[in-house]
Design a protein around this motif. Sequence first.
Motif, short mmCIF file in Angstrom:
data_model
loop_
_atom_site.label_atom_id
_atom_site.label_comp_id
_atom_site.label_asym_id
_atom_site.label_seq_id
_atom_site.Cartn_x
_atom_site.Cartn_y
_atom_site.Cartn_z
N TYR A 58 -0.39 -16.73 -1.09
CA TYR A 58 1.04 -16.48 -1.25
C TYR A 58 1.28 -15.38 -2.29
N ILE A 59 0.63 -15.47 -3.41
CA ILE A 59 0.81 -14.48 -4.48
C ILE A 59 0.37 -13.09 -4.01
N VAL A 60 -0.75 -13.02 -3.32
CA VAL A 60 -1.25 -11.74 -2.82
C VAL A 60 -0.28 -11.16 -1.78
N LYS A 61 0.27 -11.99 -0.92
CA LYS A 61 1.22 -11.52 0.09
C LYS A 61 2.44 -10.90 -0.57
N VAL A 62 2.99 -11.55 -1.58
CA VAL A 62 4.18 -11.02 -2.24
C VAL A 62 3.85 -9.71 -2.96
N LEU A 63 2.73 -9.66 -3.67
CA LEU A 63 2.33 -8.43 -4.35
C LEU A 63 2.06 -7.31 -3.35
N PHE A 64 1.47 -7.62 -2.23
CA PHE A 64 1.21 -6.65 -1.17
C PHE A 64 2.53 -6.10 -0.64
N ALA A 65 3.50 -6.97 -0.43
CA ALA A 65 4.81 -6.54 0.07
C ALA A 65 5.51 -5.62 -0.93
N VAL A 66 5.45 -5.97 -2.20
CA VAL A 66 6.06 -5.12 -3.22
C VAL A 66 5.36 -3.75 -3.25
N ALA A 67 4.06 -3.73 -3.08
CA ALA A 67 3.33 -2.46 -3.04
C ALA A 67 3.74 -1.62 -1.83
N ILE A 68 3.91 -2.25 -0.69
CA ILE A 68 4.36 -1.53 0.51
C ILE A 68 5.73 -0.91 0.27
N VAL A 69 6.64 -1.70 -0.27
CA VAL A 69 8.00 -1.23 -0.54
C VAL A 69 7.96 -0.07 -1.53
N TYR A 70 7.16 -0.19 -2.55
CA TYR A 70 7.07 0.87 -3.55
C TYR A 70 6.56 2.17 -2.93
N VAL A 71 5.51 2.08 -2.13
CA VAL A 71 4.94 3.27 -1.50
C VAL A 71 5.94 3.89 -0.53
N LEU A 72 6.60 3.07 0.27
CA LEU A 72 7.60 3.59 1.21
C LEU A 72 8.74 4.28 0.49
N HIS A 73 9.11 3.74 -0.65
CA HIS A 73 10.24 4.30 -1.37
C HIS A 73 9.87 5.57 -2.13
N THR A 74 8.68 5.64 -2.67
CA THR A 74 8.31 6.80 -3.49
C THR A 74 7.74 7.95 -2.66
N GLU A 75 7.30 7.69 -1.45
CA GLU A 75 6.75 8.75 -0.60
C GLU A 75 7.87 9.67 -0.12
N LYS A 76 7.80 10.92 -0.49
CA LYS A 76 8.86 11.88 -0.16
C LYS A 76 8.51 12.74 1.05
N LYS A 77 7.23 12.84 1.41
CA LYS A 77 6.81 13.75 2.47
C LYS A 77 7.10 13.23 3.87
N GLU A 78 7.06 11.93 4.03
CA GLU A 78 7.20 11.34 5.36
C GLU A 78 8.65 11.34 5.82
N SER A 79 8.83 11.35 7.14
CA SER A 79 10.17 11.36 7.71
C SER A 79 10.82 9.98 7.56
N PRO A 80 12.15 9.95 7.51
CA PRO A 80 12.85 8.66 7.42
C PRO A 80 12.58 7.76 8.62
N GLU A 81 12.37 8.36 9.79
CA GLU A 81 12.08 7.57 10.99
C GLU A 81 10.74 6.84 10.87
N LEU A 82 9.75 7.55 10.33
CA LEU A 82 8.44 6.93 10.14
C LEU A 82 8.51 5.81 9.10
N LYS A 83 9.24 6.04 8.03
CA LYS A 83 9.40 5.01 7.01
C LYS A 83 10.08 3.77 7.59
N THR A 84 11.10 3.98 8.42
CA THR A 84 11.79 2.85 9.05
C THR A 84 10.85 2.10 9.99
#
Length: 109
Positions: A58-84
């Motif tokens: 459970y703890i790893v899943k939540v930390l993994f999800a926060v990491a995904i969200v962080y990467v999706l939010h901070t990545e500027k090169k990718e298109s918004p469609e790909l991020k969605t």
Amino acid sequence: WHFLKERKCAAIIGSQALDGAATFAAVNLATFAPAGYQTVGVVATIFGQIASSYLLFYIVKVLFAVAIVYVLHTEKKESPELKTFLAIAATALGLAPGLHDLLRVAIGA
């Protein structure tokens, strides 16, 4: 960290947390679960065997999800469609097994 309030970020974290919580509750807490109930997830089983409890999963899943969200939010090169698309995929990959475990225990299978 203000981006955690966005709906798609909440969906990713919520779905991954549901998966981890459903697995933990079904295997470790549920007295109504069928005898010998085990999850079908390979990763969950590995974490369950390592810690002899699925709380680590459970703890790893939540930390993994926060990491995904962080990467999706901070990545500027990718298109918004790909991020969605990636956000939808991450949500589905948490929601599907989470609901599976939840319903499997609920019907006693």
